[in-house]
Design a protein around this motif. Structure first.
Motif, PDB file in Angstrom:
ATOM      1  N   LEU A 114     -16.047   2.434  -3.236  1.00 55.83           N
ATOM      2  CA  LEU A 114     -15.831   3.864  -3.428  1.00 55.83           C
ATOM      3  C   LEU A 114     -15.792   4.553  -2.079  1.00 55.83           C
ATOM      4  N   VAL A 115     -14.742   5.365  -1.879  1.00 57.25           N
ATOM      5  CA  VAL A 115     -14.649   6.207  -0.693  1.00 57.25           C
ATOM      6  C   VAL A 115     -14.707   7.661  -1.138  1.00 57.25           C
ATOM      7  N   LEU A 116     -15.731   8.360  -0.676  1.00 59.78           N
ATOM      8  CA  LEU A 116     -15.869   9.785  -0.939  1.00 59.78           C
ATOM      9  C   LEU A 116     -15.195  10.519   0.210  1.00 59.78           C
ATOM     10  N   ALA A 117     -14.179  11.328  -0.095  1.00 62.76           N
ATOM     11  CA  ALA A 117     -13.358  11.954   0.937  1.00 62.76           C
ATOM     12  C   ALA A 117     -13.449  13.473   0.835  1.00 62.76           C
TER      13      ALA A 117
ATOM     14  N   ALA B  21      -3.353  13.625  -3.942  1.00 59.57           N
ATOM     15  CA  ALA B  21      -2.233  12.749  -4.287  1.00 59.57           C
ATOM     16  C   ALA B  21      -2.511  11.319  -3.826  1.00 59.57           C
ATOM     17  N   ASN B  22      -3.057  11.176  -2.630  1.00 56.15           N
ATOM     18  CA  ASN B  22      -3.366   9.834  -2.128  1.00 56.15           C
ATOM     19  C   ASN B  22      -4.468   9.160  -2.927  1.00 56.15           C
ATOM     20  N   ALA B  23      -5.389   9.951  -3.467  1.00 56.98           N
ATOM     21  CA  ALA B  23      -6.470   9.377  -4.262  1.00 56.98           C
ATOM     22  C   ALA B  23      -5.964   8.753  -5.556  1.00 56.98           C
ATOM     23  N   LYS B  24      -4.790   9.175  -6.003  1.00 53.84           N
ATOM     24  CA  LYS B  24      -4.235   8.671  -7.258  1.00 53.84           C
ATOM     25  C   LYS B  24      -3.371   7.425  -7.065  1.00 53.84           C
ATOM     26  N   LEU B  25      -3.088   7.072  -5.821  1.00 55.24           N
ATOM     27  CA  LEU B  25      -2.243   5.911  -5.539  1.00 55.24           C
ATOM     28  C   LEU B  25      -3.090   4.642  -5.417  1.00 55.24           C
ATOM     29  N   ASN B  26      -2.428   3.508  -5.337  1.00 58.29           N
ATOM     30  CA  ASN B  26      -3.059   2.202  -5.075  1.00 58.29           C
ATOM     31  C   ASN B  26      -4.122   1.838  -6.120  1.00 58.29           C
ATOM     32  N   GLU B  27      -3.789   2.085  -7.363  1.00 58.83           N
ATOM     33  CA  GLU B  27      -4.721   1.806  -8.452  1.00 58.83           C
ATOM     34  C   GLU B  27      -5.100   0.325  -8.475  1.00 58.83           C
ATOM     35  N   GLY B  28      -6.384   0.077  -8.614  1.00 59.50           N
ATOM     36  CA  GLY B  28      -6.898  -1.289  -8.633  1.00 59.50           C
ATOM     37  C   GLY B  28      -7.191  -1.851  -7.254  1.00 59.50           C
ATOM     38  N   LYS B  29      -6.571  -1.263  -6.216  1.00 58.86           N
ATOM     39  CA  LYS B  29      -6.785  -1.721  -4.838  1.00 58.86           C
ATOM     40  C   LYS B  29      -7.724  -0.804  -4.077  1.00 58.86           C
ATOM     41  N   ALA B  30      -7.856   0.438  -4.554  1.00 60.20           N
ATOM     42  CA  ALA B  30      -8.618   1.447  -3.836  1.00 60.20           C
ATOM     43  C   ALA B  30      -9.264   2.392  -4.836  1.00 60.20           C
ATOM     44  N   ASN B  31     -10.344   3.030  -4.401  1.00 62.22           N
ATOM     45  CA  ASN B  31     -11.058   3.974  -5.260  1.00 62.22           C
ATOM     46  C   ASN B  31     -11.527   5.141  -4.396  1.00 62.22           C
ATOM     47  N   ILE B  32     -10.771   6.251  -4.457  1.00 58.72           N
ATOM     48  CA  ILE B  32     -11.066   7.429  -3.642  1.00 58.72           C
ATOM     49  C   ILE B  32     -11.444   8.586  -4.549  1.00 58.72           C
ATOM     50  N   VAL B  33     -12.558   9.241  -4.237  1.00 51.28           N
ATOM     51  CA  VAL B  33     -12.939  10.479  -4.914  1.00 51.28           C
ATOM     52  C   VAL B  33     -12.801  11.613  -3.913  1.00 51.28           C
ATOM     53  N   PRO B  34     -11.797  12.505  -4.086  1.00 49.05           N
ATOM     54  CA  PRO B  34     -11.625  13.620  -3.152  1.00 49.05           C
ATOM     55  C   PRO B  34     -12.502  14.805  -3.544  1.00 49.05           C
ATOM     56  N   LEU B  35     -13.016  15.507  -2.549  1.00 54.63           N
ATOM     57  CA  LEU B  35     -13.836  16.690  -2.781  1.00 54.63           C
ATOM     58  C   LEU B  35     -13.410  17.793  -1.827  1.00 54.63           C
TER      59      LEU B  35
ATOM     60  N   ASN C 259      -8.843  15.060   5.932  1.00 51.89           N
ATOM     61  CA  ASN C 259      -7.485  15.552   6.059  1.00 51.89           C
ATOM     62  C   ASN C 259      -6.674  15.072   4.852  1.00 51.89           C
ATOM     63  N   THR C 260      -5.451  14.616   5.045  1.00 50.72           N
ATOM     64  CA  THR C 260      -4.619  14.184   3.914  1.00 50.72           C
ATOM     65  C   THR C 260      -4.971  12.776   3.439  1.00 50.72           C
ATOM     66  N   GLY C 261      -5.933  12.150   4.123  1.00 52.48           N
ATOM     67  CA  GLY C 261      -6.287  10.763   3.796  1.00 52.48           C
ATOM     68  C   GLY C 261      -5.701   9.791   4.791  1.00 52.48           C
ATOM     69  N   ASP C 262      -5.388  10.265   5.999  1.00 49.40           N
ATOM     70  CA  ASP C 262      -4.685   9.422   6.967  1.00 49.40           C
ATOM     71  C   ASP C 262      -5.498   8.208   7.395  1.00 49.40           C
ATOM     72  N   LEU C 263      -6.830   8.288   7.339  1.00 48.62           N
ATOM     73  CA  LEU C 263      -7.665   7.107   7.535  1.00 48.62           C
ATOM     74  C   LEU C 263      -8.347   6.672   6.235  1.00 48.62           C
ATOM     75  N   THR C 264      -8.489   7.617   5.316  1.00 49.13           N
ATOM     76  CA  THR C 264      -9.169   7.346   4.048  1.00 49.13           C
ATOM     77  C   THR C 264      -8.525   6.188   3.296  1.00 49.13           C
TER      78      THR C 264
ATOM     79  N   VAL D  65       0.851  -1.184   0.000  1.00 49.91           N
ATOM     80  CA  VAL D  65       0.000   0.000   0.000  1.00 49.91           C
ATOM     81  C   VAL D  65       0.885   1.232   0.000  1.00 49.91           C
ATOM     82  N   GLU D  66       0.539   2.198  -0.850  1.00 53.17           N
ATOM     83  CA  GLU D  66       1.294   3.449  -0.924  1.00 53.17           C
ATOM     84  C   GLU D  66       0.532   4.571  -0.213  1.00 53.17           C
ATOM     85  N   TYR D  67       1.305   5.482   0.371  1.00 54.45           N
ATOM     86  CA  TYR D  67       0.699   6.627   1.056  1.00 54.45           C
ATOM     87  C   TYR D  67       1.565   7.860   0.838  1.00 54.45           C
ATOM     88  N   ALA D  68       0.917   8.973   0.454  1.00 50.49           N
ATOM     89  CA  ALA D  68       1.618  10.246   0.267  1.00 50.49           C
ATOM     90  C   ALA D  68       1.677  10.979   1.598  1.00 50.49           C
ATOM     91  N   ASN D  69       2.858  11.015   2.191  1.00 55.34           N
ATOM     92  CA  ASN D  69       3.042  11.699   3.466  1.00 55.34           C
ATOM     93  C   ASN D  69       3.391  13.162   3.235  1.00 55.34           C
TER      94      ASN D  69
END
Length: 276
Positions: free
Chosen positions: A92-95, A108-122, A75-80, A36-40
């Protein structure tokens, strides 16, 4: 010793002088060799985030694979990110987060983990009506803070962003834009620096019809009336409530039942409740 003084100076500077900070992408290995990748965020006031199996497994108790999750105050997606791993690429996670500086990292975190996660930031603020807010902080780097409607309001600190932030009635927004996902809604998380009751009231139709699990922060300076209001709202829709304490920890949660309003988290400490 030199490293300590450099870090100390960087923190002091971040509190007093505005500066944009970038991010680095860290990789974490979970069980089954899952990466799993995370943008710190490189803001020196922010402790780097570690994605752990413990956290992902916690959310898997409440989030079904392929389900819909709403993270309010992401926030930055620390739990997202952990939520999104639990929901998987078919979910789908709406953040939502209103702070433009942390939102850049959330994107940036929404663009990581392709295929493993699906985040839509707003970049939106959840509100009881469509309106405009401003972001304020006690720190020049805007690492944390809250929303105000008048730039003369200093409750969250003297540092303020002058560009307005759009507020939306979240219940209406979900019904308009994500109606197809709502039958799959498994979890809502709120962390809005004390505005959680106002946000939850906009979601009453969603709570009644879909009955998702809700994890809600009870901020340290919430009034007794607001705490009682949150308790009554969940009981109105036949929720069971527990106090899960402070959740940003690797320690096992100490779950305490909230059977009456007097069991709600007390003033002076920030804790989380889980309603299911």
């Amino acid at each position: 010793m030199l490293s300590y003084f450099k870090k100390s100076f960087a923190r002091k500077r971040a509190r007093r002088i505005f500066q944009k900070y970038g991010y680095r992408v860290d990789k974490f290995r979970l069980k089954n060799n899952e990466e799993v990748e995370y943008a710190n965020w490189l803001n020196p006031l922010i402790t780097p985030k570690t994605i752990t199996q413990h956290e992902v497994d916690f959310f898997r108790q409440y989030i079904r694979e392929g389900s819909f999750v709403v993270d309010i105050g992401a926030n930055t997606g620390d739990l997202t990110v952990s939520m999104s791993i639990a929901a998987g690429g078919s979910g789908l996670v709406l953040a939502l987060d209103p702070n433009p500086h942390v939102y850049a990292i959330l994107e940036a975190n929404a663009k990581l983990n392709e295929g493993k996660a699906n985040i839509v930031p707003l970049q939106l603020a959840a509100s009881d009506k469509e309106t405009a807010f401003y972001y304020a902080s006690s720190e020049a780097s805007m690492s944390n803070g809250g929303l105000i409607q008048d730039l003369s309001d200093n409750r969250h600190g003297k540092y303020k962003l002058e560009d307005p932030i759009k507020g939306v009635h979240l219940g209406d927004y979900l019904l308009t834009h994500y109606a197809a996902w709502l039958p799959k809604l498994s979890l809502i998380k709120t962390d809005t620096e004390g505005l959680d009751f106002e946000v939850l009231k906009t979601l009453e139709v969603v709570l009644e019809k879909y009955h998702p699990v809700v994890i809600s922060e009870i901020f340290h300076d919430m009034s007794a009336e607001t705490r009682e209001g949150i308790f009554n709202l969940f009981k109105k829709y036949n929720y069971t409530i527990v106090n899960a304490g402070f959740m940003h920890t690797e320690e096992p949660l100490v779950i305490r039942p909230v059977n009456v309003k007097e069991d709600m988290p007390k003033a002076g400490v920030t804790e989380n409740i889980i309603a299911y």
